[in-house]
Scaffold this motif. Structure first.
Motif, short mmCIF file in Angstrom:
data_model
loop_
_atom_site.label_atom_id
_atom_site.label_comp_id
_atom_site.label_asym_id
_atom_site.label_seq_id
_atom_site.Cartn_x
_atom_site.Cartn_y
_atom_site.Cartn_z
N PRO A 1 0.80 -1.22 0.00
CA PRO A 1 0.00 0.00 0.00
C PRO A 1 0.84 1.27 0.00
O PRO A 1 1.95 1.31 0.55
N ASN A 2 0.32 2.32 -0.63
CA ASN A 2 0.88 3.66 -0.47
C ASN A 2 0.36 4.20 0.87
O ASN A 2 -0.84 4.38 1.05
N ARG A 3 1.27 4.43 1.80
CA ARG A 3 0.90 4.80 3.16
C ARG A 3 0.80 6.31 3.32
O ARG A 3 1.62 7.04 2.77
N PRO A 4 -0.16 6.80 4.11
CA PRO A 4 -0.24 8.24 4.35
C PRO A 4 0.88 8.70 5.28
O PRO A 4 1.29 7.96 6.18
N PRO A 5 1.39 9.90 5.11
CA PRO A 5 2.49 10.39 5.94
C PRO A 5 1.99 10.93 7.28
O PRO A 5 1.88 12.15 7.50
N LEU A 6 1.69 10.03 8.20
CA LEU A 6 1.13 10.41 9.50
C LEU A 6 2.06 9.96 10.63
O LEU A 6 2.66 8.88 10.55
N ASP A 7 2.16 10.75 11.68
CA ASP A 7 2.97 10.39 12.83
C ASP A 7 2.42 9.15 13.52
O ASP A 7 1.19 8.96 13.59
N ASP A 8 3.32 8.31 14.04
CA ASP A 8 2.96 7.10 14.80
C ASP A 8 2.13 6.12 13.99
O ASP A 8 1.38 5.31 14.55
N LEU A 9 2.27 6.17 12.68
CA LEU A 9 1.46 5.31 11.82
C LEU A 9 1.71 3.83 12.12
O LEU A 9 0.76 3.04 12.21
N ALA A 10 2.97 3.45 12.32
CA ALA A 10 3.29 2.04 12.53
C ALA A 10 2.61 1.47 13.76
O ALA A 10 2.17 0.31 13.77
N ALA A 11 2.50 2.27 14.82
CA ALA A 11 1.86 1.79 16.06
C ALA A 11 0.40 1.47 15.81
O ALA A 11 -0.13 0.48 16.34
N TYR A 12 -0.27 2.27 15.02
CA TYR A 12 -1.69 2.02 14.73
C TYR A 12 -1.87 0.90 13.70
O TYR A 12 -2.86 0.19 13.73
N GLU A 13 -0.89 0.74 12.81
CA GLU A 13 -0.94 -0.40 11.89
C GLU A 13 -0.83 -1.71 12.66
O GLU A 13 -1.52 -2.70 12.35
N ALA A 14 0.02 -1.73 13.68
CA ALA A 14 0.28 -2.95 14.44
C ALA A 14 -0.97 -3.45 15.17
O ALA A 14 -1.15 -4.66 15.36
N THR A 15 -1.84 -2.55 15.58
CA THR A 15 -3.05 -2.94 16.31
C THR A 15 -4.26 -3.11 15.39
O THR A 15 -5.33 -3.52 15.86
N GLY A 16 -4.10 -2.79 14.11
CA GLY A 16 -5.23 -2.86 13.20
C GLY A 16 -6.05 -1.60 13.16
O GLY A 16 -7.08 -1.55 12.48
N GLY A 17 -5.62 -0.59 13.86
CA GLY A 17 -6.34 0.69 13.82
C GLY A 17 -6.29 1.31 12.44
O GLY A 17 -7.26 1.92 11.99
N VAL A 18 -5.16 1.14 11.76
CA VAL A 18 -5.00 1.59 10.38
C VAL A 18 -4.82 0.36 9.51
O VAL A 18 -3.95 -0.48 9.79
N GLN A 19 -5.64 0.24 8.48
CA GLN A 19 -5.57 -0.91 7.58
C GLN A 19 -5.67 -0.43 6.13
O GLN A 19 -6.19 0.65 5.85
N TYR A 20 -5.18 -1.29 5.23
CA TYR A 20 -5.16 -0.95 3.81
C TYR A 20 -5.93 -1.96 2.96
O TYR A 20 -6.14 -1.74 1.78
N TYR A 21 -6.34 -3.06 3.57
CA TYR A 21 -7.10 -4.09 2.88
C TYR A 21 -8.27 -4.50 3.76
O TYR A 21 -8.22 -4.36 4.98
N VAL A 22 -9.31 -5.01 3.15
CA VAL A 22 -10.44 -5.57 3.90
C VAL A 22 -10.44 -7.07 3.65
O VAL A 22 -10.72 -7.52 2.54
N ARG A 23 -10.12 -7.83 4.68
CA ARG A 23 -10.11 -9.28 4.55
C ARG A 23 -11.46 -9.88 4.91
O ARG A 23 -11.93 -10.80 4.26
N ARG A 24 -12.09 -9.34 6.00
CA ARG A 24 -13.39 -9.86 6.42
C ARG A 24 -14.28 -8.69 6.81
O ARG A 24 -13.93 -7.90 7.70
N ARG A 25 -15.40 -8.58 6.15
CA ARG A 25 -16.34 -7.49 6.46
C ARG A 25 -16.79 -7.54 7.91
O ARG A 25 -17.02 -6.51 8.55
#
Length: 340
Positions: free
Chosen positions: A126-150
């Motif tokens: 994914p092309n990631r947005p330039p946001l602070d602390d992005l990795a921390a929110y990616e790790a918890t699923g707060g930020v996602q780039y795909y939908v695996r299960r509705r």
């Protein structure tokens, strides 16, 4: 030959729908093949990006979800016991038509008579947005780039960012399970199919989706990687914080052919030109099918990739069996050959 060397007729690089069907076509011609894919599961983008999203242009299937299509293709090649090397990238290619040696980043060595590239647009992320602390929110699923299960987004507040088909499609698809959906885009004009645009306006009018335009992502709010809000702002500096359990960011994919681009094949903007009748590239013995292949009149449709898989397999047959003519039979009369 080392015990770690895998001997086969065809190495198929890419285990998405086109690669899986190429394995079937090879099996029908009694050609041995091995599937190699950088992902840890088969299915390519169908499995990784939209397993629950319906596809409408697969022949004989009025609608089929991406994940279901992969399941059916997997079942179709089951009689051939096709080996899979997953979680691996092919890094090296040497030799010539009829006698290739390939190496992977995990140390595998493969010997093959021919190679089929079914890599889509290449390795993707994914092309990631330039946001602070992005990795921390990616790790918890707060930020996602795909939908695996509705179902993962049931009763959740969602901020969906993007202005293309993916953003609109998922906003429309998730509106009946999410508690709230905000659709954020930098302008009040979306690049999507006319039917999706019409459905979006109807959903906005009914209060199912709230358009947040013209805004862009500014900051993530929360603690310990647990998202509670997404701050958005206009170019004029006006900002607001949207309640959010998840941010779904759809800014497209960054794609890369990786080491394949160094193999000496002709290329046009990350695609590989092929001979339309055989799908052979400028590198003899290496064939390309699906989205990575290009030629006049090419359509980037799964069904066209299926046709290209059949053409490539038939073109490879005389490479593997130079002294034996291919007496083509229809599957209705031939049946499915045994892998034994």
């Amino acid at each position: 030959m080392s015990a770690d060397t895998i001997q086969t007729d065809v190495v198929i690089i890419g285990a998405g729908p086109t690669g899986l069907f190429a394995a079937f076509q090879c099996g029908m011609l009694k050609l041995r093949c091995v599937l190699v894919d950088a992902l840890d599961e088969i299915g390519g983008q169908c499995a990784a990006l939209y397993p629950e999203k319906p596809i409408y242009d697969i022949p004989a299937c009025p609608a089929i979800e991406g994940g279901q299509l992969i399941e059916q293709l997997d079942a179709q090649i089951r009689p051939f016991d096709v080996p899979r090397l997953l979680g691996r990238r092919v890094t090296t290619l040497s030799g010539h038509r009829g006698d290739f040696t390939l190496g992977t980043d995990k140390g595998d060595t493969l010997k093959a008579r021919a190679v089929i590239l079914a890599v889509g647009a290449g390795a993707f992320g994914p092309n990631r947005p330039p946001l602070d602390d992005l990795a921390a929110y990616e790790a918890t699923g707060g930020v996602q780039y795909y939908v695996r299960r509705r179902a993962d987004f049931t009763d959740k507040a969602l901020v969906i960012a993007g202005g293309g088909d993916s953003a609109l499609d998922w906003a429309l698809s998730l509106r009946d399970v999410a508690k709230k959906i905000y659709l954020v885009h930098r302008r009040d004009k979306f690049r999507a199919a006319p039917e999706s645009l019409s459905q979006l306006e109807e959903a906005v009018a009914r209060g199912e989706i709230e358009k947040i335009v013209p805004y862009q992502l500014k900051a993530l709010h929360g603690e310990g990687g647990q998202l509670s809000g997404v701050e958005v702002a206009t170019l004029a500096g006006e900002s607001r914080v949207l309640e959010a359990d998840h941010l779904l960011a759809f800014f497209g994919l960054a794609t890369d052919l990786g080491p394949l681009a160094q193999w000496g094949m002709d290329q046009i903007r990350s695609t590989v030109p092929v001979t339309p009748s055989t799908c052979e590239t400028s590198l003899p013995g290496v064939f390309a099918i699906g989205d990575v292949a290009t030629y006049p009149g090419k359509l980037k449709l799964i069904l066209q990739g299926f046709s290209e898989a059949a053409m490539a397999a038939h073109a490879i047959y005389p490479i593997v069996n130079p002294e034996q003519a291919l007496h083509f039979e229809y599957s209705t009369s031939q049946g499915v050959p045994s892998s034994k």
